[in-house]
Scaffold this active site. Sequence first.
Site, PDB file in Angstrom:
ATOM      1  N   ASP A  21     -15.753  -3.506   0.434  1.00 25.45           N
ATOM      2  CA  ASP A  21     -15.101  -3.139   1.699  1.00 25.45           C
ATOM      3  C   ASP A  21     -16.200  -2.823   2.690  1.00 25.45           C
ATOM      4  OD1 ASP A  21     -12.659  -3.243   0.232  1.00 25.45           O
ATOM      5  OD2 ASP A  21     -13.064  -1.226  -0.510  1.00 25.45           O
ATOM      6  N   ASP A  64       0.865  -1.182   0.000  1.00 28.86           N
ATOM      7  CA  ASP A  64       0.000   0.000   0.000  1.00 28.86           C
ATOM      8  C   ASP A  64       0.903   1.233   0.000  1.00 28.86           C
ATOM      9  OD1 ASP A  64      -1.772  -2.058   0.522  1.00 28.86           O
ATOM     10  OD2 ASP A  64      -2.801  -1.021   2.152  1.00 28.86           O
TER      11      ASP A  64
HETATM   12  O1  LIG Z   1      -7.571  -1.280  -1.359  1.00 29.28           O
HETATM   13  C1  LIG Z   1      -7.956  -0.110  -1.239  1.00 29.28           C
HETATM   14  O2  LIG Z   1      -8.417   0.527  -2.210  1.00 29.28           O
HETATM   15  C2  LIG Z   1      -7.871   0.602   0.091  1.00 29.28           C
HETATM   16  C3  LIG Z   1      -8.465   1.837   0.256  1.00 29.28           C
HETATM   17  C4  LIG Z   1      -8.383   2.491   1.488  1.00 29.28           C
HETATM   18  C5  LIG Z   1      -7.742   1.914   2.564  1.00 29.28           C
HETATM   19  C6  LIG Z   1      -7.130   0.677   2.409  1.00 29.28           C
HETATM   20  C7  LIG Z   1      -7.200   0.021   1.192  1.00 29.28           C
HETATM   21  N1  LIG Z   1      -6.626  -1.221   1.011  1.00 29.28           N
HETATM   22  C8  LIG Z   1      -5.941  -1.898   2.042  1.00 29.28           C
HETATM   23  C9  LIG Z   1      -5.542  -3.236   1.613  1.00 29.28           C
HETATM   24  O3  LIG Z   1      -5.794  -3.735   0.540  1.00 29.28           O
HETATM   25  C10 LIG Z   1      -4.709  -4.010   2.612  1.00 29.28           C
HETATM   26  O4  LIG Z   1      -3.430  -4.027   2.078  1.00 29.28           O
HETATM   27  C11 LIG Z   1      -5.191  -5.401   2.778  1.00 29.28           C
HETATM   28  O5  LIG Z   1      -6.531  -5.385   3.180  1.00 29.28           O
HETATM   29  C12 LIG Z   1      -4.312  -6.214   3.759  1.00 29.28           C
HETATM   30  O6  LIG Z   1      -4.767  -6.126   5.086  1.00 29.28           O
HETATM   31  P1  LIG Z   1      -3.898  -6.715   6.327  1.00 29.28           P
HETATM   32  O7  LIG Z   1      -3.408  -8.077   5.928  1.00 29.28           O
HETATM   33  O8  LIG Z   1      -4.865  -6.787   7.480  1.00 29.28           O
HETATM   34  O9  LIG Z   1      -2.779  -5.741   6.557  1.00 29.28           O
END
Ligand SMILES: O=C(O)c1ccccc1NCC(=O)[C@H](O)[C@H](O)COP(=O)(O)O
EC number: 5.3.1.16
Length: 248
Positions: free
Chosen positions: A137, A18
């Site tokens: 989401d 990210d």
């Molecule tokens: O994916 C998006 O567009 C997004 C938008 C705003 C906030 C977060 C977003 N994505 C976050 C992710 O895709 C995380 O990397 C993913 O859920 C992993 O989560 P974790 O394993 O709990 O760190």
Amino acid sequence: MPDVTPDAPTLELLPAVDVRDGQAVRLVHGESGSETSYGDPLQAALAWQQAGAEWLHLVDLDAAFGTGDNRDRIAEVTGRMDIKVELSGGIRDDDTLAAALATGCTRVNLGTAALETPEWVAKVIAEHGDRIAVGLDVRGTTLRGRGWTRDGGDLYETLERLNSEGCARYVVTDINKDGTLQGPNLDLLRTVCGATDRPVVASGGVSSLDDLRALAGLVPEGVEGAIVGKALYAKAFTLEEALEAVSS
Ligand SMILES: O=C(O)c1ccccc1NCC(=O)[C@H](O)[C@H](O)COP(=O)(O)O
């Protein structure tokens, strides 16, 4: 007769990078301001590729939050990958979709647009098929858009609409779990799989190899893959261990 029973499909793993303000970061509950920085996103992506990843989940958080974008950085990282890339964050119109697809990514993940401009999303699903996934989401059963900051309708009504429009795949995130290392929401994933015949990529909360094994147990129900962020950065396990844990 030789045994020709095919192997059970394996859970795909998508390590996450990210990007905020040019840096690889992790958020808690996807909240702006909760960032922990992990340095250069290209180095993080190359490390996951080197460790054997077949996919990268690459998110432009600034584009998701409306605080700018990391378009050049995202294109650079995608261009350096020999593996499949799923791009997410702020892809909401023809311009941002064209820029995302032009990076050579395998597919894009639409979130806000599926809530705010459903006609446009139906059009691009029809045009691009499997290259379009929709990110669902949720907090509870309420969808969230605009970087997860605004309510955007009911999960199951939206899912029904997207199913009928031919959406190829869903990326399902329980925002309450995201970035918390509290384990994925298996009940949510089971329920979503029961409401669609399209593959589901699970996102948010993975904390351990047991979590990944539990998600692998949902492959027959429709879970195709799992995005893993915080657990890898926090070194709860290595990507090599994760790939081994889900290989059948
Ligand atoms: O994916 C998006 O567009 C997004 C938008 C705003 C906030 C977060 C977003 N994505 C976050 C992710 O895709 C995380 O990397 C993913 O859920 C992993 O989560 P974790 O394993 O709990 O760190």
